[in-house]
Design a protein around this motif. Sequence first.
Motif, PDB file in Angstrom:
ATOM      1  N   VAL A  58       9.137   8.856  45.219  1.00 13.43           N
ATOM      2  CA  VAL A  58       9.677   8.668  43.879  1.00 13.43           C
ATOM      3  C   VAL A  58      11.007   7.930  43.866  1.00 13.43           C
ATOM      4  O   VAL A  58      11.498   7.592  42.804  1.00 13.43           O
ATOM      5  CB  VAL A  58       9.845  10.012  43.139  1.00 13.43           C
ATOM      6  CG1 VAL A  58       8.496  10.620  42.868  1.00 13.43           C
ATOM      7  CG2 VAL A  58      10.737  10.942  43.899  1.00 13.43           C
ATOM      8  N   ALA A  59      11.585   7.673  45.042  1.00 14.13           N
ATOM      9  CA  ALA A  59      12.821   6.896  45.149  1.00 14.13           C
ATOM     10  C   ALA A  59      13.940   7.427  44.265  1.00 14.13           C
ATOM     11  O   ALA A  59      14.309   6.808  43.271  1.00 14.13           O
ATOM     12  CB  ALA A  59      12.547   5.435  44.801  1.00 14.13           C
ATOM     13  N   PRO A  60      14.449   8.606  44.603  1.00 13.06           N
ATOM     14  CA  PRO A  60      15.521   9.170  43.775  1.00 13.06           C
ATOM     15  C   PRO A  60      16.880   8.536  44.094  1.00 13.06           C
ATOM     16  O   PRO A  60      17.123   8.107  45.214  1.00 13.06           O
ATOM     17  CB  PRO A  60      15.528  10.638  44.173  1.00 13.06           C
ATOM     18  CG  PRO A  60      14.980  10.674  45.550  1.00 13.06           C
ATOM     19  CD  PRO A  60      14.108   9.474  45.730  1.00 13.06           C
ATOM     20  N   VAL A  67      17.651   9.181  34.535  1.00 11.84           N
ATOM     21  CA  VAL A  67      18.845   8.614  35.168  1.00 11.84           C
ATOM     22  C   VAL A  67      18.823   8.756  36.675  1.00 11.84           C
ATOM     23  O   VAL A  67      19.517   8.016  37.370  1.00 11.84           O
ATOM     24  CB  VAL A  67      20.150   9.245  34.617  1.00 11.84           C
ATOM     25  CG1 VAL A  67      20.285   8.945  33.142  1.00 11.84           C
ATOM     26  CG2 VAL A  67      20.199  10.730  34.867  1.00 11.84           C
ATOM     27  N   ALA A  68      18.017   9.698  37.212  1.00 10.81           N
ATOM     28  CA  ALA A  68      18.137   9.987  38.637  1.00 10.81           C
ATOM     29  C   ALA A  68      17.031   9.341  39.468  1.00 10.81           C
ATOM     30  O   ALA A  68      16.968   9.566  40.667  1.00 10.81           O
ATOM     31  CB  ALA A  68      18.145  11.498  38.869  1.00 10.81           C
ATOM     32  N   ARG A  69      16.144   8.544  38.850  1.00 11.09           N
ATOM     33  CA  ARG A  69      15.065   7.919  39.621  1.00 11.09           C
ATOM     34  C   ARG A  69      15.117   6.412  39.449  1.00 11.09           C
ATOM     35  O   ARG A  69      15.522   5.914  38.396  1.00 11.09           O
ATOM     36  CB  ARG A  69      13.707   8.439  39.154  1.00 11.09           C
ATOM     37  CG  ARG A  69      13.509   9.925  39.327  1.00 11.09           C
ATOM     38  CD  ARG A  69      13.315  10.305  40.773  1.00 11.09           C
ATOM     39  NE  ARG A  69      13.054  11.729  40.916  1.00 11.09           N
ATOM     40  CZ  ARG A  69      13.998  12.651  40.996  1.00 11.09           C
ATOM     41  NH1 ARG A  69      15.269  12.306  40.932  1.00 11.09           N
ATOM     42  NH2 ARG A  69      13.678  13.926  41.129  1.00 11.09           N
ATOM     43  N   ARG A  70      14.611   5.716  40.485  1.00 10.80           N
ATOM     44  CA  ARG A  70      14.759   4.276  40.483  1.00 10.80           C
ATOM     45  C   ARG A  70      13.532   3.534  39.978  1.00 10.80           C
ATOM     46  O   ARG A  70      13.655   2.480  39.371  1.00 10.80           O
ATOM     47  CB  ARG A  70      15.046   3.805  41.905  1.00 10.80           C
ATOM     48  CG  ARG A  70      16.439   3.337  42.098  1.00 10.80           C
ATOM     49  CD  ARG A  70      16.768   3.170  43.552  1.00 10.80           C
ATOM     50  NE  ARG A  70      15.674   2.639  44.338  1.00 10.80           N
ATOM     51  CZ  ARG A  70      15.569   2.836  45.649  1.00 10.80           C
ATOM     52  NH1 ARG A  70      16.461   3.547  46.283  1.00 10.80           N
ATOM     53  NH2 ARG A  70      14.569   2.324  46.312  1.00 10.80           N
ATOM     54  N   TYR A  71      12.344   4.061  40.243  1.00 12.87           N
ATOM     55  CA  TYR A  71      11.149   3.312  39.885  1.00 12.87           C
ATOM     56  C   TYR A  71      10.883   3.369  38.400  1.00 12.87           C
ATOM     57  O   TYR A  71      11.140   4.372  37.735  1.00 12.87           O
ATOM     58  CB  TYR A  71       9.935   3.847  40.629  1.00 12.87           C
ATOM     59  CG  TYR A  71       9.893   3.437  42.063  1.00 12.87           C
ATOM     60  CD1 TYR A  71      10.475   2.245  42.461  1.00 12.87           C
ATOM     61  CD2 TYR A  71       9.294   4.222  43.025  1.00 12.87           C
ATOM     62  CE1 TYR A  71      10.454   1.845  43.775  1.00 12.87           C
ATOM     63  CE2 TYR A  71       9.265   3.841  44.339  1.00 12.87           C
ATOM     64  CZ  TYR A  71       9.845   2.651  44.721  1.00 12.87           C
ATOM     65  OH  TYR A  71       9.832   2.265  46.008  1.00 12.87           O
ATOM     66  N   ALA A  72      10.317   2.269  37.907  1.00 13.64           N
ATOM     67  CA  ALA A  72      10.001   2.201  36.483  1.00 13.64           C
ATOM     68  C   ALA A  72       9.035   3.318  36.087  1.00 13.64           C
ATOM     69  O   ALA A  72       9.181   3.930  35.031  1.00 13.64           O
ATOM     70  CB  ALA A  72       9.401   0.837  36.155  1.00 13.64           C
ATOM     71  N   VAL A  73       8.048   3.624  36.952  1.00 15.09           N
ATOM     72  CA  VAL A  73       7.050   4.638  36.591  1.00 15.09           C
ATOM     73  C   VAL A  73       7.717   5.995  36.373  1.00 15.09           C
ATOM     74  O   VAL A  73       7.424   6.698  35.401  1.00 15.09           O
ATOM     75  CB  VAL A  73       5.962   4.746  37.682  1.00 15.09           C
ATOM     76  CG1 VAL A  73       5.025   5.898  37.376  1.00 15.09           C
ATOM     77  CG2 VAL A  73       5.182   3.456  37.780  1.00 15.09           C
ATOM     78  N   THR A  74       8.646   6.354  37.268  1.00 17.11           N
ATOM     79  CA  THR A  74       9.279   7.660  37.112  1.00 17.11           C
ATOM     80  C   THR A  74      10.187   7.692  35.883  1.00 17.11           C
ATOM     81  O   THR A  74      10.375   8.747  35.282  1.00 17.11           O
ATOM     82  CB  THR A  74      10.077   8.030  38.368  1.00 17.11           C
ATOM     83  OG1 THR A  74      10.677   6.859  38.896  1.00 17.11           O
ATOM     84  CG2 THR A  74       9.195   8.671  39.400  1.00 17.11           C
ATOM     85  N   GLN A  75      10.719   6.531  35.524  1.00 18.76           N
ATOM     86  CA  GLN A  75      11.516   6.504  34.290  1.00 18.76           C
ATOM     87  C   GLN A  75      10.625   6.754  33.075  1.00 18.76           C
ATOM     88  O   GLN A  75      11.030   7.443  32.137  1.00 18.76           O
ATOM     89  CB  GLN A  75      12.239   5.167  34.159  1.00 18.76           C
ATOM     90  CG  GLN A  75      13.360   5.030  35.177  1.00 18.76           C
ATOM     91  CD  GLN A  75      14.230   3.825  34.943  1.00 18.76           C
ATOM     92  OE1 GLN A  75      13.902   2.941  34.171  1.00 18.76           O
ATOM     93  NE2 GLN A  75      15.356   3.781  35.622  1.00 18.76           N
ATOM     94  N   VAL A  76       9.415   6.198  33.118  1.00 13.17           N
ATOM     95  CA  VAL A  76       8.501   6.454  32.006  1.00 13.17           C
ATOM     96  C   VAL A  76       8.124   7.938  31.971  1.00 13.17           C
ATOM     97  O   VAL A  76       8.002   8.529  30.896  1.00 13.17           O
ATOM     98  CB  VAL A  76       7.242   5.566  32.111  1.00 13.17           C
ATOM     99  CG1 VAL A  76       6.288   5.869  30.976  1.00 13.17           C
ATOM    100  CG2 VAL A  76       7.629   4.107  32.069  1.00 13.17           C
ATOM    101  N   VAL A  77       7.965   8.552  33.167  1.00  8.10           N
ATOM    102  CA  VAL A  77       7.692   9.995  33.203  1.00  8.10           C
ATOM    103  C   VAL A  77       8.827  10.750  32.511  1.00  8.10           C
ATOM    104  O   VAL A  77       8.595  11.677  31.733  1.00  8.10           O
ATOM    105  CB  VAL A  77       7.514  10.478  34.665  1.00  8.10           C
ATOM    106  CG1 VAL A  77       7.555  11.995  34.738  1.00  8.10           C
ATOM    107  CG2 VAL A  77       6.200   9.964  35.231  1.00  8.10           C
ATOM    108  N   GLY A  78      10.057  10.338  32.774  1.00  9.10           N
ATOM    109  CA  GLY A  78      11.202  10.971  32.125  1.00  9.10           C
ATOM    110  C   GLY A  78      11.134  10.836  30.616  1.00  9.10           C
ATOM    111  O   GLY A  78      11.353  11.801  29.877  1.00  9.10           O
ATOM    112  N   TYR A  79      10.795   9.623  30.166  1.00  6.37           N
ATOM    113  CA  TYR A  79      10.670   9.395  28.725  1.00  6.37           C
ATOM    114  C   TYR A  79       9.597  10.292  28.126  1.00  6.37           C
ATOM    115  O   TYR A  79       9.768  10.875  27.052  1.00  6.37           O
ATOM    116  CB  TYR A  79      10.352   7.927  28.468  1.00  6.37           C
ATOM    117  CG  TYR A  79       9.905   7.633  27.060  1.00  6.37           C
ATOM    118  CD1 TYR A  79      10.781   7.819  25.986  1.00  6.37           C
ATOM    119  CD2 TYR A  79       8.618   7.208  26.787  1.00  6.37           C
ATOM    120  CE1 TYR A  79      10.384   7.572  24.697  1.00  6.37           C
ATOM    121  CE2 TYR A  79       8.210   6.958  25.498  1.00  6.37           C
ATOM    122  CZ  TYR A  79       9.094   7.142  24.455  1.00  6.37           C
ATOM    123  OH  TYR A  79       8.695   6.902  23.168  1.00  6.37           O
TER     124      TYR A  79
END
Lengths: 221, 479
Positions: free
Chosen positions: A90-92, A148-160
């Motif tokens: 997940v590239a934190p 804010v704590a993850r780098r990949y676009a996919v994990t940012q969408v998970v956050g959203y």
Amino acid sequence: MTGAPDVLLLLVLVTDLFIVASGRLKACVRATAAQGVLLAALPLALWVPRGDANLAHVVVIGVGALVVKAIVIPSRLLRSAREAGARREVAPYVSLHVSVLMGALLVMLSLWLARALALAPAAGGGERAALLVPASFATVLLGFLMLVARRYAVTQVVGYLMLDNGVFIFGQRLVGAVPVLVELGILLDLLAAVFVMGIAMHHIGREFDHIDTRALSTLRD
Amino acid sequence: MVLALLVLVPAALGLLALVWRQVRVQLAALLGAAALHLVLTAAAWVSRPPAFGAYLALDDVGLLFLSITSVLFAAVAVYAVGYLTAPTHDEPARLHRFVPFLLLFLAAMTLVTATQHLAVLWVAIEMTTLTSAPLVYFYRRGPALEAAWKYLMICSVGIALALLGTFFLGAAEAAAGAAPTLTLSGLMRAAPAMPRPWLRAAFVLALVGYGTKMGLAPLHTWLPDAHSQAPSPVSALLSGALLNCAFLGVLRFFQVCLASGDAGFARTLLLLLGFVSIAVATAFLLGQRDVKRLLAYSSVENMGIMAVGVGLGGAAAYGAMLQAVGHSLAKAGLFFLAGNVLRAYGSTAAGEIRGALRRLPVSGPLLLALVLAIGGLPPFSLFMSEYTIVQAAVGGGHPWLGALLAALLAVAFLAMAAVLLPGLQGRGERRGGAVREGFLAAAPPLALAAGVLVLGVWVPPALSRLLGSVATSLGGAGS
């Protein structure tokens, strides 16, 4: 703190922490899907036993949430991850241990906040589930953490998506106030948002050969 | 019926353009939608359309923002035809990736102005993000993708918070003993009995959420990127129409706070974010090297001025609404001119532009006029509105705020002039003589500049009445 809704909300909190703690992209997205299933069951558990809400309305919302949050969006995210050739981690920015610790602190903050903002139990569904407001706040805050704590676009969408799930939980207080059409509109917006994000990720992946958002920081003053 | 058509016509034509990719169809849909929208909006001025169904209703505030959107879209449509079919444009065949989204974007913005149900309002504002993001990454280059990604993520997240704020209002409405409706009238009726912490929390979430989309600092970070990377007609629409729509979201929550009799808290927050926006924007205007980024930061500044005007109340609310009109016209015109400059010089870097007055015989002088206009110099409309706001601040017992505002506005103007004016002078013969500017490239900014000038000298009575009643509904006073 008894009853089906509170059990569901407790499980939502567990999935929240699982998402924050998981180091694998796939596990992360699957946990999001599981959270979607829980959220789909929530309106039914909250409103059906009392029998004072429009049953058709509640079922439509539940099915809509199931389709959008548990099936379509997670499968779209998995596809984005595959397409863009994202590695499986997940590239934190923040290490997983620290993430979990921060997650736990945010859950406690939510419990405190919900008590501080105590809403008089009225026409809403607050009295039906003690955990409704704190679980909503916690999901929103942990969604922010993922953003804010993850780098990949996919994990940012998970956050959203988590952020949106938190808002959805709070919205369950208001079943009846938000017309079913509008509620479906909200779900549809979410779906469209994730699809547009998916398309953007597709182009980002082709342009940069990866979807590490660190590459997306060239525009500045 | 008129209200339904206002939303459905652009939506239907947009869907048509999505499936029917012929160039002629695309252009016809674009111009047809713009013309019909303008006619329907004019009809709404002649006789106010009744509410349609449970969700569509047009009040004074809605009509004002609808009119701005409609006029701006007409200008954008005309300009976009020239922009997209220009022989220098890389691939005119890309029309089908532009027109449908532009039309759906218009439908979403129209819905924002024509509803008073706060959940529908939210759906519509989120739709504006989703329909405009493909326009921002129209060019699909790395920087455009970066801008689109930031725009999508930052605005979607912000707007999710606004939805939470909307639900908070619903919870507060329920706690006030009413059945929650989430309509403006229902909320305003229940407002006096709402529990204060929830009402305030709702306003904070809405201000942060919609404020992100509106470009209030420090939540504006997506704005300069999106405005500088998007094609010029899209930048014009984002800056002139979309930011206003987001502002309308904040204003709806502000109206509920006013009805509760506890607006002081909301006013303080608007003033605070407004001044922060003006100050931050001014700091980034100083020494800015890119013309489109400069214009984007000027939008942040102007949204700040409007927030300050509404926060002050009284005559300043009237000024803020006049500012919204003037800023939209002037800024859209400036983005058109930036597009013309880009075509003539192949760059929007301020250092590359020399002798624009001679090289662009129409756009050059217009650029000079609109820079003076956006800087708030007489006789342009923005001078009137900014003067009204500063005067209201001083007269309303806030002389320091008035002085601070006037000082910041002066610095911002000097900063913009210092960047843009050198490019106008000089001979620039190194790159050849005057460029022929097509009618489609020159007429829209000319019309908008004329509008800004006329409104500075004479506000038509009908518009003045509308601005006055909007100001009154925002807790201000007509002028």
